[in-house]
Design an enzyme around this catalytic site. Structure first.
Site, PDB file in Angstrom:
ATOM      1  N   HIS A  78       0.848  -1.203   0.000  1.00 50.80           N
ATOM      2  CA  HIS A  78       0.000   0.000   0.000  1.00 50.80           C
ATOM      3  C   HIS A  78       0.883   1.252   0.000  1.00 50.80           C
ATOM      4  CE1 HIS A  78      -3.248   2.699   0.834  1.00 50.80           C
ATOM      5  NE2 HIS A  78      -4.090   1.762   1.264  1.00 50.80           N
ATOM      6  N   GLU A 100      -0.537   1.104  -5.770  1.00 52.04           N
ATOM      7  CA  GLU A 100      -0.307  -0.061  -4.917  1.00 52.04           C
ATOM      8  C   GLU A 100      -0.247  -1.350  -5.739  1.00 52.04           C
ATOM      9  OE1 GLU A 100      -3.550   0.186  -2.099  1.00 52.04           O
ATOM     10  OE2 GLU A 100      -3.593   2.357  -2.381  1.00 52.04           O
TER      11      GLU A 100
END
Length: 308
Positions: free
Chosen positions: A177, A283
């Site tokens: 992330h 991500e």
């Protein structure tokens, strides 16, 4: 890709600083700092094995909220949180917190395991015994994780090895992330996603094909691009100039997220509220579908971020 090999076992070192011809690795009670001889550096919290800093030429390349908790009381808002074994709403189906438990657990530092002449690799391990007590038993698979963070002069690589240490197969999802620091999110272009089908979570989960050469941030953005060819790099441009490129290994999905003004106001630990202008999440992950891993098998995937 799943194989039958066994991950490398590394003795757990004691706290302190280790210097080598490449740089130094400093282990404290709650984090690891790596500094190359050429000045590049990273910082990784043991809580969540979250990368909270990546500096090149003295400039920070990752965005971290000013309100982020770095004391192990909640997941870090910013840097590179690690999502495992489930992503987003799938977490509730498994009776786990949002994005799973990897970013909520205290990882073990396994030491330096550098092979390349111009980079330093540090490894972290997670097993069922490391999961917070309140989450034990909610996901009872027998697993082992080794997470590697590799710092180069113009690169940052993160890779995860997942081992099924039991006899029965199970499924998982994984995502890096990454919060990239930018100067103006509304002048960012993200290339490499054209003709890819995505799910738009802002529009209630509708799907569409990306018709544009570049993805731009014009409002709240939360898209999951599925089955992006792994030989295609994702390039982040600022004002028409490439800033970062991301290569993926064994990860077919790319999530693009920015809360914009309205979304940032709703996030308690997002500070300053205008901070959405200085970040964009691109991500790399495997979250559109579930990855099945057989008993005794190993899966490995990762990303390489390069400064343009």
């Amino acid at each position: 890709m799943v194989s039958k090999k066994t991950p490398l076992s590394i003795p757990v070192p004691s706290a302190g600083e280790v210097r080598s011809a490449k740089g130094s690795v400093d282990l404290s009670s709650d984090r690891v700092r790596v500094t190359l001889k050429t000045g590049e550096s990273i910082e990784v919290l043991l809580y969540g094995a979250t990368v909270t800093s990546w500096k090149v030429d003295g400039e920070e390349k990752l965005w971290v909220s000013e309100a982020a908790k770095l004391d192990g009381t909640k997941p870090v808002r910013g840097g590179i949180p690690l999502v495992f074994p489930c992503f987003g709403p799938n977490s509730s189906a498994l009776n786990l917190p949002q994005h799973g438990f990897a970013r909520l657990s205290n990882w073990s530092f396994l030491g330096e395991n550098s092979e390349e002449p111009s980079s330093v690799q540090v490894d972290f391990g997670l097993s069922p015994s490391n999961i917070p007590d309140e989450l034990k038993g909610k996901w009872d698979q027998n697993f082992g994780l080794i997470y590697s963070v590799i710092l180069g002069q113009k690169t940052l690589q993160t890779k995860l090895v997942v081992q099924n240490e039991g006899e029965e197969k199970w499924e998982f999802q994984v995502l890096f992330h990454t919060y990239f620091k930018v100067s103006n999110a509304e002048k960012v272009s993200i290339k490499g996603l054209k003709d890819v089908t995505y799910t738009d979570k802002v529009l209630g989960g509708t799907t569409a094909s990306e018709d544009n050469e570049s993805v731009t941030i014009t409002g709240e953005t939360d898209r999951v691009y599925a089955k992006v060819p792994t030989d295609r790099e994702t390039v982040i441009e600022q004002d028409g100039k490439a800033v970062f490129s991301v290569k993926r290994k064994n990860l077919e999905d790319v999530v693009v997220w920015n809360p914009h003004a309205a979304g940032a106001e709703k996030i308690g630990d997002f500070e300053p509220k205008e901070g959405w202008k200085e970040m964009v999440c691109v991500e790399a992950g495997s979250v559109g579908e579930w990855t099945t891993i057989e008993g005794g098998s190993v899966w490995e995937g990762g990303q390489i971020i390069t400064l343009a």
